[in-house]
Every structure is written in C-alpha cells, then in structure tokens.
Write an enzyme that holds these catalytic residues in place. Structure first.
Site, PDB file in Angstrom:
ATOM      1  N   LYS A  45      16.911  21.043 -10.073  1.00 60.11           N
ATOM      2  CA  LYS A  45      16.174  19.829 -10.444  1.00 60.11           C
ATOM      3  C   LYS A  45      17.030  18.755 -11.095  1.00 60.11           C
ATOM      4  CE  LYS A  45      12.175  19.157 -10.367  1.00 60.11           C
ATOM      5  NZ  LYS A  45      11.103  19.744 -11.151  1.00 60.11           N
ATOM      6  N   GLU A  55      10.275   8.181 -16.311  1.00 63.99           N
ATOM      7  CA  GLU A  55       8.915   8.669 -16.577  1.00 63.99           C
ATOM      8  C   GLU A  55       8.448   8.258 -17.973  1.00 63.99           C
ATOM      9  OE1 GLU A  55      10.557  12.604 -15.067  1.00 63.99           O
ATOM     10  OE2 GLU A  55       8.417  12.990 -15.099  1.00 63.99           O
ATOM     11  N   SER A  90      16.123  21.186 -15.241  1.00 61.02           N
ATOM     12  CA  SER A  90      14.972  22.011 -15.580  1.00 61.02           C
ATOM     13  C   SER A  90      15.491  23.315 -16.169  1.00 61.02           C
ATOM     14  CB  SER A  90      14.157  22.289 -14.312  1.00 61.02           C
ATOM     15  OG  SER A  90      13.423  23.488 -14.465  1.00 61.02           O
ATOM     16  N   HIS A 140       0.837  -1.213   0.000  1.00 56.34           N
ATOM     17  CA  HIS A 140       0.000   0.000   0.000  1.00 56.34           C
ATOM     18  C   HIS A 140       0.868   1.259   0.000  1.00 56.34           C
ATOM     19  CE1 HIS A 140      -3.379  -2.661   1.273  1.00 56.34           C
ATOM     20  NE2 HIS A 140      -2.398  -3.261   1.921  1.00 56.34           N
TER      21      HIS A 140
END
Ligand code: ARG
Length: 459
Positions: A280, A287, A274, A153
């Site tokens: 970043k 992704e 970024s 979970h």
C-alpha cells in the site's frame, strides 16, 4: 481586579466556564501592542503623565519578552490575557499600571486584539496561497502539453492538458485570496476607544491609536465596534470556501493515485504504508485535507450560531469566537502547506494519462465538430451521426481513431480520411485555442502570466 464589590470568590465551575486564558493567551502580542498604543495616546492627550506612559511601555515590553521566552505564568484565576498582562504589569511597575485601563474596557480591547490577530492570520494565509499558486503554475508550465482525460460526471469527457487542470486551481485560489483581501479591507477599522459600549468622557485621540495599530480609521459607532464579529465570520467564510476548494483537489489526488486510475504518483514524502498490506501507498495527506474542511466549516457554523440573535452590545457569548477560529485558520494554513507540498511532489504518468485520455471516445466531440466544419452540417445533426459512429465503434470494440473509414462512411458517406487528423488526443487539445481553452499554447501562456504576476507581488 474587578473585585471591589465582590466579597467571595467564584465557584470552581464558574472559573472553569468563564476563563478564556487557554485560548486568548495567543492574543498576547496584539494585546501588548494595543496597550502600548493606548498608553502613548493617553499621554499625548494629557490623560496620564509621560512618566507613567513610559513605565507602562517599558513594563509591557518586559512582559512581551517574558511570554516569548516562556517564563511568564498565565493564571487561570485571572480569566483572560488582558487581566493576566495587566496583573503582571502591576507587579512590575506598581500603581502606574492601574492607569493603563483609563478610558478602555476589555470589550474594545478584545475586539481590537482579535481584529489584529485575524488580520495577521489573513496575511499568513494569503502568503501560503500565493506559494500554492506558484507551485501549481510552475507545474503547469512543465505540463502545458501533457494530455490527460478531462471528466464530467467523473466520466471521460474530452482530453485536456494536465497544466490546464492545475491552472483551474490557481484561479480558485485567486478568488480565495480576493475574498480574504475583501475581509481584511473591511475589518481594518479600530474598535479601540469605544470603551465598554458607550464611548468615554476622556478626550481620546482614536485616530492616533487606529493609525499606530495599522488600522485605516477608528470604527464609527462604539456600540457596533464592541459587538461586531463580522471580521471573524467573513474570514471564516472565506476560509471555508478555500478549504472546500482544497478538498476538491485533494479528492482528485486520491482518485488519480488510486491504482484504478494510476494517473499520478506521489513519492514517499506524501504517502504512508499500511501496517498489514505491504504493497500500500496511501495518500493520507490528501485524505486529511479532504477531511479537515469539516472543522473549518464547523467553526463558521458555530460562530454564526453564537452570534445569531445576540442583542447589542458586548455579550459574553462572544468569547466563544476565538477557539474555533484559531483552530480553523491554523488548520487551513496546514492544509494549504500540505497541498503545496503534494503539488510539488506529484509526478503524472504521462503515458498512462495519454492512453486514458483517448479512452471512452473522448474525441467524439472533435468528430462532430469536423462534420460541422467540413460538411457544413448543423451541430445537432453532427451530434446524432457521431453518436451512431460511437455506437458502432463500441459494438466493434475499437477506439474512434481505429474505425475503418468505410464503416464511418456507411453512416455518413461524405466523411473523408481527413477526419483522422482530429481524432487523436493531441490534435484534440491543440485545437482548443478558444480563450480559456485547453490548448498547450494557451496553457503555457496562462501559466507564465500567473508566474509573472506572482513574481510581481513579491509574495
Ligand atoms: N475574555 C473576553 C472575551 O474574549 C474579554 C472581554 C470580557 N469583557 C467583559 N466585560 N467580561 O470576549
């Protein structure tokens, strides 16, 4: 080339919707190989002369070279790869080229070509998955004893080892490879010689062409052979499941590399910055693997829908089988390569992992097991008592291994300080020696077993 009874040329839109050359040109090598096998068989059976067969073979070799050198011009007006190759063959060798299509149709031709193409794609993906498994198993050997939080979970559940976690993906990839191998075994029957749908009156030797092309045998029913696209569907289904597995791991990499978790670091090789936020480090490759599964599942759904309700035998609808499949399998190969690269690149923050592994009362089950083992308590009672201890620890804001013995004894007087031996995360993972469990010695043995197995495959 089929224009004997046609008096005017097709509408531009007809050409546009009908032409498949932009996609099926990728079948050129398979198309040429199948044509060579067919021509050799026709000659062996006395259906065409040996001289014509030799001219055809030589011409086809020339075309293969032209395509590979990039000097071949594909003509959209010639619809597809089959007509393009045959047209060029006519230019090269003259009338003998016209004998190649004896006892053959584009229907058995395209089914044969695409089976060969899919078979090659399966072999490429299988190799890529083997390399992925090897990268995972190597990392698992290094991190057989690296403790990390295990989740259910997405809540801290019990400590596990990083190596154990990585080996879970080795097992998934093994099943993926098994599914691809099953698909490959089933697809390996040759449609060639089924002709348009009914077979042919020429005395073909279908065994001969089947074996020349590495098929196990000729497909038994000509109607089925030209209309079957199960081999694409099965391969896409196996590809979709594989991609789903990769997306799950990719998602974990996204979570692990987030500063919120900070369990794993990817190098500059597999992250991007970024354009506005200088701090970043985005896990773009992970992704994208997570996202690309959409295209692969999409290709499977699209072809299932194309095939649904199609009557026998060949229908032009089936020409839509290639674009999605080719894209999906290339996408899968790229995704596997990216995951393999990330596995090699990732560095776990072992200190952070260990600390996180001990958070969230992850050794509560070990405490309950201790009560069962040492106090001969039924597990359900042990579960309740441990729950009470966890509640008290939460209230006091202390981890389990820092709870004063007296506080535990206030709940269960028979607890002794021996209990502290099982409350550390290291002791917890070390104790999980059941078959398939997370104990470092299990993980090391399993990882090494996989490495030996992969080594023996020679892949
Ligand atoms: N381009 C076609 C395909 O990919 C080849 C078979 C065409 N056959 C035909 N009779 N029109 O399916």
């Amino acid at each position: 080339m089929w224009g004997g009874r046609f008096t005017s040329s097709p509408d531009a839109i007809m050409d546009e919707i009908n032409a498949s050359i932009d996609v099926d040109r990728h079948l050129y090598a398979q198309d040429i190989a199948a044509s060579k096998a067919h021509a050799a068989m026709l000659a062996a059976q006395g259906i065409i002369t040996a001289e014509d067969a030799a001219k055809i073979a030589h011409g086809l070799d020339t075309i293969l070279l032209e395509i590979e050198k990039g000097t071949f011009t594909f003509d959209r007006a010639l619809e597809d790869v089959h007509m393009n190759v045959e047209n060029r063959l006519t230019q090269l060798i003259g009338p003998a080229a016209g004998r190649l299509h004896t006892a053959r149709s584009r229907n058995d031709q395209v089914a044969t070509d695409f089976k060969l193409w899919i078979r090659d794609a399966i072999d490429r993906i299988d190799k890529a998955l083997a390399a992925y498994q090897r990268a995972l198993a190597e990392k698992a050997v290094d991190h057989a004893a690296t403790v990390m939080p295990g989740f259910t979970h997405l809540q801290t559940a019990q400590p596990v080892t990083f190596g154990h976690h990585l080996l879970a993906y080795v097992e998934m990839a093994a099943r993926d490879r098994g599914r691809l191998a099953d698909a490959r075994r089933r697809l390996n029957e040759s449609p060639l010689g089924s002709a348009a749908l009914a077979g042919t009156s020429f005395p073909l030797d279908r065994e001969k062409t089947a074996h020349a092309l590495g098929f196990d045998r000729p497909a038994a029913n000509s109607l089925d052979a030209v209309s079957d696209r199960d081999f694409v569907l099965e391969t896409l289904a196996a590809a979709a499941i594989t991609a789903v597995h990769l997306s799950r791991f990719a998602e974990e990499i996204v979570i692990w590399t987030s500063p919120l978790a900070a369990l794993v670091r990817l190098s500059d090789k597999f992250t991007t910055g970024s354009s506005i936020m200088p701090q970043k480090r985005n896990p773009d490759a992970a992704e994208l693997v997570r996202a690309k599964v959409g295209r692969i599942i999409g290709a499977l759904s699209a072809l299932l829908i194309v095939m649904k309700g199609l009557p026998l035998a060949y229908q032009k609808d089936m020409q839509e089988d290639k674009e999605g499949a080719m894209d999906a399998l290339a996408t899968l190969a790229l995704s596997i390569a990216a995951m393999t690269g990330m596995v090699r690149d990732m560095t776990p923050d072992t200190a952070r992992m260990k600390k996180a592994a001990g958070e969230g009362y992850s050794t509560a089950t070990d405490l309950a097991d201790w009560l069962v083992r040492n106090l001969n308590m039924p597990f359900r009672d042990a579960h309740r008592i441990t729950g009470n201890i966890v509640a008290k620890a939460t209230e006091a804001g202390t981890p389990l291994h820092r709870m004063p013995l007296a506080a535990m004894q206030a709940i269960e007087p028979r607890i002794t300080d021996g209990v502290f031996e099982v409350l550390s995360v290291d002791r917890s993972v070390k104790s999980r020696t059941s078959l398939g469990g997370t104990a470092p010695k299990n993980v090391r043995a399993a990882a090494k077993k996989w490495l030996r197995k992969l080594e023996n495959e020679g892949g």
